[in-house]
Design a protein around this motif. Structure first.
Motif, short mmCIF file in Angstrom:
data_model
loop_
_atom_site.label_atom_id
_atom_site.label_comp_id
_atom_site.label_asym_id
_atom_site.label_seq_id
_atom_site.Cartn_x
_atom_site.Cartn_y
_atom_site.Cartn_z
N VAL A 108 0.84 -1.21 0.00
CA VAL A 108 0.00 0.00 0.00
C VAL A 108 0.87 1.25 0.00
O VAL A 108 0.60 2.22 -0.73
N PHE A 109 1.94 1.24 0.80
CA PHE A 109 2.86 2.38 0.89
C PHE A 109 3.50 2.64 -0.48
O PHE A 109 3.55 3.79 -0.95
N SER A 110 3.97 1.58 -1.12
CA SER A 110 4.64 1.72 -2.42
C SER A 110 3.68 2.19 -3.50
O SER A 110 4.00 3.08 -4.29
N ILE A 111 2.49 1.57 -3.53
CA ILE A 111 1.47 1.97 -4.51
C ILE A 111 1.06 3.42 -4.27
O ILE A 111 0.86 4.19 -5.21
N GLY A 112 0.96 3.78 -2.99
CA GLY A 112 0.55 5.14 -2.64
C GLY A 112 1.48 6.20 -3.19
O GLY A 112 1.05 7.15 -3.85
N ILE A 113 2.78 6.03 -2.96
CA ILE A 113 3.74 7.04 -3.39
C ILE A 113 3.96 7.02 -4.90
O ILE A 113 3.85 8.05 -5.58
N TYR A 134 -7.10 10.27 -2.24
CA TYR A 134 -6.21 9.13 -2.54
C TYR A 134 -5.77 8.44 -1.25
O TYR A 134 -5.82 7.21 -1.14
N SER A 135 -5.37 9.24 -0.25
CA SER A 135 -4.88 8.69 1.01
C SER A 135 -5.99 7.96 1.77
O SER A 135 -5.76 6.87 2.32
N LEU A 136 -7.16 8.55 1.83
CA LEU A 136 -8.29 7.91 2.52
C LEU A 136 -8.62 6.56 1.90
O LEU A 136 -8.92 5.59 2.60
N THR A 137 -8.55 6.49 0.58
CA THR A 137 -8.79 5.23 -0.13
C THR A 137 -7.72 4.20 0.20
O THR A 137 -8.02 3.02 0.41
N LEU A 138 -6.46 4.66 0.28
CA LEU A 138 -5.35 3.76 0.62
C LEU A 138 -5.50 3.20 2.03
O LEU A 138 -5.27 2.01 2.26
N PHE A 139 -5.87 4.07 2.99
CA PHE A 139 -6.05 3.63 4.37
C PHE A 139 -7.14 2.56 4.46
O PHE A 139 -7.01 1.57 5.19
N LYS A 140 -8.23 2.79 3.73
CA LYS A 140 -9.33 1.83 3.74
C LYS A 140 -8.88 0.51 3.11
O LYS A 140 -9.24 -0.57 3.60
N LEU A 141 -8.10 0.59 2.03
CA LEU A 141 -7.58 -0.60 1.37
C LEU A 141 -6.68 -1.39 2.32
O LEU A 141 -6.78 -2.62 2.41
N TYR A 142 -5.82 -0.68 3.06
CA TYR A 142 -4.91 -1.33 3.99
C TYR A 142 -5.69 -2.04 5.11
O TYR A 142 -5.38 -3.17 5.48
N LYS A 143 -6.71 -1.37 5.65
CA LYS A 143 -7.55 -1.98 6.69
C LYS A 143 -8.26 -3.21 6.17
O LYS A 143 -8.36 -4.23 6.86
N PHE A 144 -8.74 -3.13 4.94
CA PHE A 144 -9.47 -4.25 4.33
C PHE A 144 -8.53 -5.44 4.14
O PHE A 144 -8.86 -6.57 4.52
N LEU A 145 -7.35 -5.19 3.59
CA LEU A 145 -6.37 -6.27 3.35
C LEU A 145 -5.90 -6.88 4.66
O LEU A 145 -5.75 -8.10 4.78
N GLY A 146 -5.68 -6.02 5.67
CA GLY A 146 -5.25 -6.50 6.98
C GLY A 146 -6.29 -7.38 7.63
O GLY A 146 -5.96 -8.40 8.26
N SER A 147 -7.56 -7.01 7.51
CA SER A 147 -8.64 -7.79 8.13
C SER A 147 -8.80 -9.13 7.45
O SER A 147 -9.20 -10.11 8.07
N ARG A 148 -8.48 -9.20 6.17
CA ARG A 148 -8.58 -10.47 5.42
C ARG A 148 -7.53 -11.47 5.92
O ARG A 148 -7.77 -12.67 5.93
N VAL A 149 -6.36 -10.92 6.31
CA VAL A 149 -5.28 -11.77 6.80
C VAL A 149 -5.60 -12.32 8.18
O VAL A 149 -5.41 -13.49 8.49
#
Length: 207
Positions: free
Chosen positions: A87-92, A191-206
């Motif tokens: 997420v960090f890499s895609i974000g920047i 963009y950042s808000l979308t990234l944070f939501k994506l990170y939370k979603f991916l983390g919860s799946r794990v």
């Protein structure tokens, strides 16, 4: 309702960005730009000039690139958080590419008489947009590690002030119009808000 409030925030930021882009593409002088530029006008060889010139380097691609590398190494070696790395890499990288694409589409010429060397088109500001993405992600990662709510607020406020100062520094150096900065902040926030939501979603799946 609160659960989906981030969608409303993203949509509001995108709406603001699209309105600003529409106004800029009309190629008319905007009263907002003139007023804010005069408000933050600084003279050369003054303390304000030196201060803002120093601050503006924090939003440069070299600084953000180096900071991103350190961030990825930290997430890889210390935290072993591979979703955060992605997420960090895609974000920047994605934010930088998107910013360049929009600049080349809008083709807004920078203000005249800028106080430091710069190149490329003006709208939206890369310092404002990519800087907000980078520093908000850094703030998010730091705040995740902090337990006390008061300290979390303090860290959050410090990073917000830093992001705002970087934006103001670009106006003070006369390398961007205020609408470039506001548009960069709006798109960067969405963009950042979308990234944070994506990170939370991916983390919860794990987990």
């Amino acid at each position: 309702m609160i659960k989906y409030s981030w969608i409303a925030l993203v949509l509001l930021c995108m709406l603001l960005f699209l309105i600003l882009m529409h106004e800029v593409q009309r190629e008319e002088a905007l009263a907002f730009d003139t007023y804010i530029t005069e408000l933050f006008s600084v003279g050369e060889n003054t303390f304000s000039f030196t201060f803002f010139k120093s601050i503006t380097y924090l939003g440069k691609s070299k600084f953000i690139g180096f900071g991103s590398l350190l961030g990825v190494l930290y997430l890889w070696i210390i935290k072993k958080d591979y979703w955060a790395i992605a997420v960090f890499s895609i974000g920047i990288a994605g934010g930088d590419v998107l910013n360049g694409w929009i600049k080349n589409h809008v083709k807004r010429v920078r203000p005249e008489n800028h106080l430091m060397e710069t190149g490329g088109f003006s709208f939206p500001s890369g310092h404002a947009m990519v800087g907000l993405i980078f520093f908000s992600m850094v703030a998010y990662l730091i705040m995740k590690e902090i337990k006390g709510s008061s300290l979390k607020w303090a860290v959050g406020i410090c990073f917000v002030c830093l992001i705002l100062l970087i934006g103001v520094s670009r106006i003070a150096m006369k390398v961007h119009f205020p609408t470039d900065i506001l548009a960069g902040f709006a798109l960067g926030a969405a963009y950042s808000l979308t990234l944070f939501k994506l990170y939370k979603f991916l983390g919860s799946r794990v987990h």
